[in-house]
Design an enzyme around this catalytic site. Structure first.
Site: not given
Ligand code: COA
Length: 373
Positions: A220, A259, A310
């Site tokens: 987050h 996201h 971010d």
């Molecule tokens: N880098 C690489 N791959 C990513 C990614 C990232 N930042 N964000 C998502 N993905 C990929 C996941 O590996 C997943 O791939 P898969 O389907 O092959 O397993 C797919 O995209 C879906 O991601 P998921 O983590 O299931 O989505 P979510 O909705 O649960 O998570 C976040 C959303 C924000 C937690 C996730 O995108 C993330 O961890 N981002 C990095 C942290 C971040 O920047 N957070 C701030 C958010 S405003």
């Protein structure tokens, strides 16, 4: 078997008027105003009024709120003393969580749950968090906190208190815009945490403490700090692509991308990208922006995943001289306005938030005395 919605993904749990996020169209609105319009034309103080009242202020209303925020910037001396006692090598988000919680002990309205008292607490919290974040940045470097300057707005005063020199207009406006962009984002994790706490009819400081604890996580609000640590580790523009590619090959997450709601560009990233570029050019430090751009292009090409709020805030804050571990506290400084708006909305139409879980553990076991196990 009941369908389980892991992470509450796609579940609508309440009605809210404050903020709408269109994840397909890439649109974010506060009470119906597009974030791009607000970022181009409004100020953080106007946005605070909007979030708390559901409409833009008239001039005299805006001036009254500005005065109220200025009048409440000073933090109880006991809380400042506490801040000075903390170990200096601890993360500022740990300190901030504790300090905001401590503010309630000295807040004259702490236990008063009336609408008026909650509005006063929202004003104090929004005004005081800037003072706390700036003081945290200074005290751990062995410097004295700088008293707020009543002639400066929230953004400019924060930079002033942090660096002990008045910012130039472009620096101040950049922080003002960053605060506008981070002010609210519907039922994100930290806001949801605040609303869960408020839904038990616990007080506003408790709800905000829950929110800060939730914002801290790297999935987050903690992501902006991790983005900058990644850029610092990369070190030069030519290494950016291979570095990010390696992360992807290792199936690791690249911070600042992806996201839960947006499946297109995060509209806040559009503004922050331009801000990062402009600030970098102005300071003659373009490498951080260029590195970011390379990583962004690679992420879109390889994974079709966009930058979130971010990603470009990291390089913009770096050029502004904000210490890296204060990035998430700065996020909290802005989001305080949205958190408090949501807590007040929750109180106004409260229903205890209490979801269910599908039980998958063992059943019908018989107790065995400790010596017979
Ligand atoms: N880098 C690489 N791959 C990513 C990614 C990232 N930042 N964000 C998502 N993905 C990929 C996941 O590996 C997943 O791939 P898969 O389907 O092959 O397993 C797919 O995209 C879906 O991601 P998921 O983590 O299931 O989505 P979510 O909705 O649960 O998570 C976040 C959303 C924000 C937690 C996730 O995108 C993330 O961890 N981002 C990095 C942290 C971040 O920047 N957070 C701030 C958010 S405003």
């Amino acid at each position: 078997m009941t369908e389980v919605k892991l992470g509450l993904q796609g579940v609508v749990i309440a009605e809210s008027q404050i903020c709408s996020v269109d994840g397909v169209g890439g649109k974010l609105m506060y009470y119906g105003f597009d974030i791009h319009d607000l970022a181009a034309n409004s100020t953080f103080e106007e946005v605070v009024f909007l979030l708390w009242n559901g409409r833009l202020p008239k001039r005299e209303e805006l001036e009254a709120l500005q005065k109220d925020l200025v009048d409440h910037r000073t933090v109880a001396p006991e809380v400042m003393d506490l801040l000075k006692e903390f170990p200096r090598d601890q993360h500022p988000m740990e300190a901030l969580r504790t300090l905001v919680s401590a503010l309630s002990l000295y807040d004259p309205d702490a236990e008063d749950m009336s609408v008026e008292a909650n509005r006063r607490k929202a004003t104090r919290l929004t005004a005081q968090i800037g003072t706390l974040v700036a003081a945290l940045g200074r005290v751990r470097e062995g410097k004295e906190p700088v008293a707020p300057d009543p002639t400066l707005n929230h953004a400019a005063n924060f930079l002033y208190m942090l660096r002990d020199r008045a910012p130039d207009p472009e620096e101040a406006r950049s922080v003002d815009v960053a605060l506008i962009l981070h002010a609210d984002h519907s039922f994100n994790a930290s806001t949801f945490a605040a609303r869960v706490t408020a839904s038990t009819l616990s007080d506003m400081h408790s709800a905000i403490t829950s929110a800060i604890a939730t914002l801290k996580g790297p999935l987050h609000g903690g992501a902006n700090e991790q983005v900058m640590r990644m850029l610092l580790e990369i070190g030069s523009v030519d290494k950016a692509e291979p570095y990010a590619l390696r992360l992807l090959e290792q199936k690791r997450i690249v911070m600042g991308f992806g996201h839960r709601v947006y499946h297109t560009e995060d509209p806040r990233a559009t503004v922050l990208r331009k801000m990062s570029e402009n600030l970098g050019k102005r300071a003659g430090k373009t490498a951080w922006f260029e590195m970011s751009r390379k990583i962004e292009q690679l992420m879109i090409r390889e994974k079709n995943i966009n930058a979130n709020v971010d990603f470009y805030s990291a390089s913009a804050y770096y050029v502004l001289g904000i210490p890296v571990d204060l990035y998430t506290p700065v996020f909290a400084m802005s989001r305080m306005s949205g958190w408090t708006a949501h807590v007040m909305e929750q109180y106004a139409n409260n229903k205890l938030i209490r979801p269910l879980a599908e039980y998958t553990g063992p059943k019908n076991l018989t107790y065995v005395p400790v010596d017979k196990r």
